[in-house]
Design an enzyme around this catalytic site. Structure first.
Site, PDB file in Angstrom:
ATOM      1  CG  ASP A  86      -0.213   0.142   2.811  1.00 56.68           C
ATOM      2  OD1 ASP A  86       0.962   0.144   2.530  1.00 56.68           O
ATOM      3  OD2 ASP A  86      -0.890  -0.068   3.563  1.00 56.68           O
ATOM      4  CG  ASP A 136      -5.716  -5.936   1.405  1.00 60.73           C
ATOM      5  OD1 ASP A 136      -6.403  -5.163   0.689  1.00 60.73           O
ATOM      6  OD2 ASP A 136      -5.551  -5.616   2.794  1.00 60.73           O
ATOM      7  CB  CYS A 144     -11.650 -27.161   6.113  1.00 55.71           C
ATOM      8  SG  CYS A 144     -10.015 -26.600   5.783  1.00 55.71           S
ATOM      9  CB  CYS A 178      -6.309 -26.720   6.139  1.00 51.57           C
ATOM     10  SG  CYS A 178      -6.872 -26.527   7.361  1.00 51.57           S
ATOM     11  CB  CYS A 183      -9.574 -29.094   8.950  1.00 53.41           C
ATOM     12  SG  CYS A 183     -10.033 -27.655   9.394  1.00 53.41           S
ATOM     13  CG  HIS A 205      -9.233 -23.074   9.604  1.00 55.06           C
ATOM     14  ND1 HIS A 205      -9.587 -24.099   8.681  1.00 55.06           N
ATOM     15  CD2 HIS A 205     -10.275 -22.346   9.626  1.00 55.06           C
ATOM     16  CE1 HIS A 205     -10.955 -24.194   8.284  1.00 55.06           C
ATOM     17  NE2 HIS A 205     -11.470 -22.926   8.781  1.00 55.06           N
TER      18      HIS A 205
END
Lengths: 383, 383
Positions: free
Chosen positions: A92, A266, A304, A306, A309, A335
Site C-alpha cells: 500500500d 486483501d 476443510c 487443510c 483440520c 486455517h
C-alpha cells in the site's frame, strides 16, 4: 514486468477470470492476498504461505518504513530478499495508516506530517516519499499515495480530498523510478458520493495506470452502500486492467465483489480474528474460544482439508487459545487463510464453468448470509 | 511396554548409548526432550517437532490438570490423542510446580494443598492423585510424586524431605494403575548432601523402578556442585535402567551429564530464551535482539542446516523480535530445539565411536565453556 490477461468474463455476472504476470511469478485472479504488515503474515512462515498456495502477499509501507527502516531494506536488497519470499508482493502507499493516526498527523497539499505511533518521532510522507519507499521495498505492485477520507466526511471535504488524490496520483506516477519492474496502481476515492467516484475513476484512467484500486470502502458504511459504490465505480474502469478492492475480505464481500468485476482483495480479518480465537468455516464463523467447544473433538471445519483440520480438534485449539499459547493463533491463522484462498479457488472454477451464482447460493446458504439483488448490479456493470 | 537396552558404554567416560522402547515408539539415548508444558511445545506444531526429529516430549501434570482438566483429557483419550502426538510423552509429577507456588501451598505427609495460580481455586495433590492424573494423561513415562527441597535447605529439612519422598515413591508405585503401559520412574532427592543422595538412590533402587530421575538439581547451586551431585549419585543407580536428569539442558550440562552416565534431559531454556530473542549457536549464545544484528544477513548459526538457518537471516529475525512478531519466537524456538537435538545426535555418534571427550573439547572451545576435570568423575563412576 507486469501484464494482466483477461481470460474470461462470466456469462451471468460481471465476474472476471484473469492472470497477472510479474517478475516474481503469476497470480490467478480473482485472488485474496494475505496481509504481511511488517514483513510477516502474523504467525505464518513463508513455507506455510506457499503450502496454502498464497500467490501474493501484502506489505505495509508505513510499517516497513518505520521498522526495519529503509536503510536496512536497501542493504537487504528489498523485501523479497529480506523476508525470503520469492512470489509477488503488493504494497500500500502508507496513506491509510498515516491518516489513521488522527491527531498525530497534519495534511497539506505537499503531503502529510506525522508522528510515529512507536516513538513519537516526526516524519513527512508525500507522494514522492511513498513511491521512493516502495521502490526500495521493491514490491511488484505499488500504490499511489492517496487520501482516504472518512466514511462520514461531507461532500465538500470528500470532493477536495478526491481532487487532491488525483493530483497526488499524478505526482506518484512522475516519481516512480522503476515502472518496468513495479506496477503502480491508481486509487479511486470519492467517498460515498456517486459522482465523485465516477470523476475519480475517470481522472485516474486518463493517467493510464497498469491497474486500479478502489480505496475508502469498508470504512464504516453498510455492506449495501459498499456494493453500491462498486456498482457505480467499476463500469468506469477499463476491462483490460486489474481492479483491486482494498481492505475488504469477508466471505460475502469477496463473492459479491467478484460478481461486480473485482479481481483482487486483501483483508486483515482472517488473521485478526484468528488471534482472537475465531475460525472461518463453511458453516459461518466459529468462536472456538467458547466453552461449548471444550470437549468438541471435531475439526474446525469438517468440510476443510487443510493440515489444521486434518490434525487438530476444536477442543485442542480451544485449549491453546484459552492458555494464550502461540500455537492457537498459528493454527487458526493457517486455517482462516487456507479457507479463504480455497474459497477464491472455487470462485475461479465457478467463473470458468459459468456457475458463480450457483456457488454464491451454496456458500451463502451454509454460511448464513443473504445474497444481494444482483440484477441491478449486473445491469450497471454491463451498461 | 517399556524396555531399556544399554547398547554401549563409552571407553573413556561414563557415557552410555541406549535405546528405550515404548508403546509409542523408540527413543535413542542420550536424548534431549523438548518441554510441552500445556500440551504444546511453545510456538511449535507437532509436524515441526517431527521434522526436527524430537523423539519424545514432556507434558506438565500440574498445568494439564488445571487446563484442559482431566474430564476433557479423559474424553480425549489421553494427551497423545488430545494434541495429536503419536511419539512418546513423559510427564512430571506436578510436585515441582506445586512446591514452586510458595505461599499458595501447604505440605503434609498426606500430600500438598495448593491454590491454582490461575484463579486461586483450592486443590489437593498427593502421590495417589498425581499418579491418577498421569494415568489419565497416558504418558509413556511417569514420575513419582516427590518433594523438591530448595537448594539452600538445611540438612535436617532436606533429610526429612528426602525420607518423605521415599515414602511417597512407594505410595506412587502402589497407586499406579497401568504399569504395563506406562513406566513409573523414581526420583532421587537429597539436596546438596552426598549421604542423603546416596540413601535416596538406594531406597528407590530397593523399590525397583523401571527408571530413575535425579531431581532437585539446577535449582540455584553452582554447576560444579551439580556435577558433583551427579558424581555422587549415579554410581548408585543400576546400569540396566535409564537415568533422567530433570530440568537440565544447557550445552555444558548436557555433555558433562552424559559423560557421567545420564541418559535423558529436559529443559525450558531452549524455548524460553527463544521467546526472549536469543539463539543457541555453535559459537555460543547469540542475542539476535541486539542492534548489532540489524543488518547482519548471515544465518543464526552458519554451521546449522536447519530450515530457519537455511531460509532466514539474523537481520530478519531481529526485525521480527523487535516488532514482537510471533514468527520471531517461532523461528528461534525451532532453531534452538534443532540445535540441541542435533548436539545430542552428535553426542550419540561420538559415544559409538569412543570420542566423546574429543567432541566435548570441540564443542566447548567454540562455545566458550571450560570443561570439568573429568578424571575424578570417571573414577567415582567406575568405582
Amino acid at each position: 514486468m507486469f501484464k494482466y490477461e483477461l481470460i474470461k468474463e462470466e456469462k451471468d455476472t460481471g465476474a472476471r477470470l484473469g492472470k497477472i504476470t510479474t517478475d516474481h511469478g503469476e497470480i490467478q485472479t480473482p485472488i485474496f492476498m494475505p496481509v504481511g504488515t511488517q514483513g510477516t503474515v502474523k504467525s505464518m512462515d513463508q513455507d506455510d504461505l506457499k503450502e496454502m498456495n498464497a500467490q501474493i502477499i501484502l506489505g505495509n509501507t508505513y510499517h516497513l518504513y518505520l521498522r526495519p527502516g529503509m536503510e536496512i531494506m536497501e542493504k537487504a536488497g528489498g523485501l523479497h530478499k529480506f523476508m525470503n519470499w520469492d512470489r509477488p508482493i503488493l504494497t500500500d502507499s502508507g496513506g491509510f495508516q498515516v491518516f489513521s493516526l488522527g491527531d498525530l498527523r497534519k495534511i497539506t497539499e505537499e503531503g502529510v506530517e506525522f508522528r510515529s505511533h512507536l516513538d513519537g518521532s516526526k516524519h513527512f510522507m508525500s507522494p514522492e516519499k511513498s513511491i521512493q519507499i516502495q521502490n526500495t521495498i521493491g514490491s511488484d505492485i505499488m500504490m499511489c499515495f492517496d487520501e482516504c477520507a472518512p466514511a462520514d466526511a461531507d461532500y465538500d471535504y470528500t470532493k477536495k480530498s478526491m481532487e487532491m488524490t488525483s493530483r497526488w496520483a499524478r505526482r506518484s506516477k512522475d516519481a516512480h523510478q522503476r515502472p518496468d519492474e513495479q506496477a503502480l496502481f491508481g486509487i479511486v476515492q470519492g467517498g460515498m458520493f456517486d459522482d465523485l467516484r465516477v470523476r475519480s475513476a475517470n481522472e485516474l484512467v486518463e493517467m493510464d495506470f497498469p491497474g486500479y484500486s478502489i480505496g475508502g470502502l469498508s470504512v464504516g458504511e453498510t455492506k449495501e452502500k459498499m456494493f453500491h459504490m462498486l456498482d457505480v465505480t467499476l463500469p468506469h474502469l477499463p476491462q483490460e486492467k486489474p481492479r483491486y478492492l482494498m481492505g475488504v475480505g469477508s466471505v460475502d464481500a469477496l463473492i459479491e465483489g467478484v460478481m461486480r468485476g473485482v479481481d483482487m482483495f486483501d483483508c486483515v480479518l482472517q488473521t485478526r480474528i484468528a488471534r482472537n480465537g475465531t475460525a472461518l468455516t463453511s458453516q459461518g464463523k466459529l468462536v472456538v474460544r467458547n466453552a461449548a467447544y471444550a470437549d468438541d473433538f471435531r475439526p474446525l471445519d469438517p468440510e476443510c482439508d487443510c493440515p489444521v483440520c486434518r490434525n487438530y480438534s476444536r477442543a485442542y485449539i480451544r485449549h491453546l487459545v484459552k492458555c494464550n499459547e502461540i500455537l492457537g493463533a498459528r493454527l487458526l491463522t493457517y486455517h482462516n487463510l487456507y479457507f479463504t484462498l480455497k474459497l477464491m479457488e472455487k470462485v475461479r472454477e465457478a467463473i470458468l464453468e459459468d456457475r458463480l451464482l450457483e456457488l454464491r447460493t451454496e456458500v451463502f446458504s451454509k454460511y448464513g448470509i443473504k445474497p444481494t439483488d444482483y440484477q441491478k448490479a449486473l445491469k450497471l456493470n454491463r451498461s
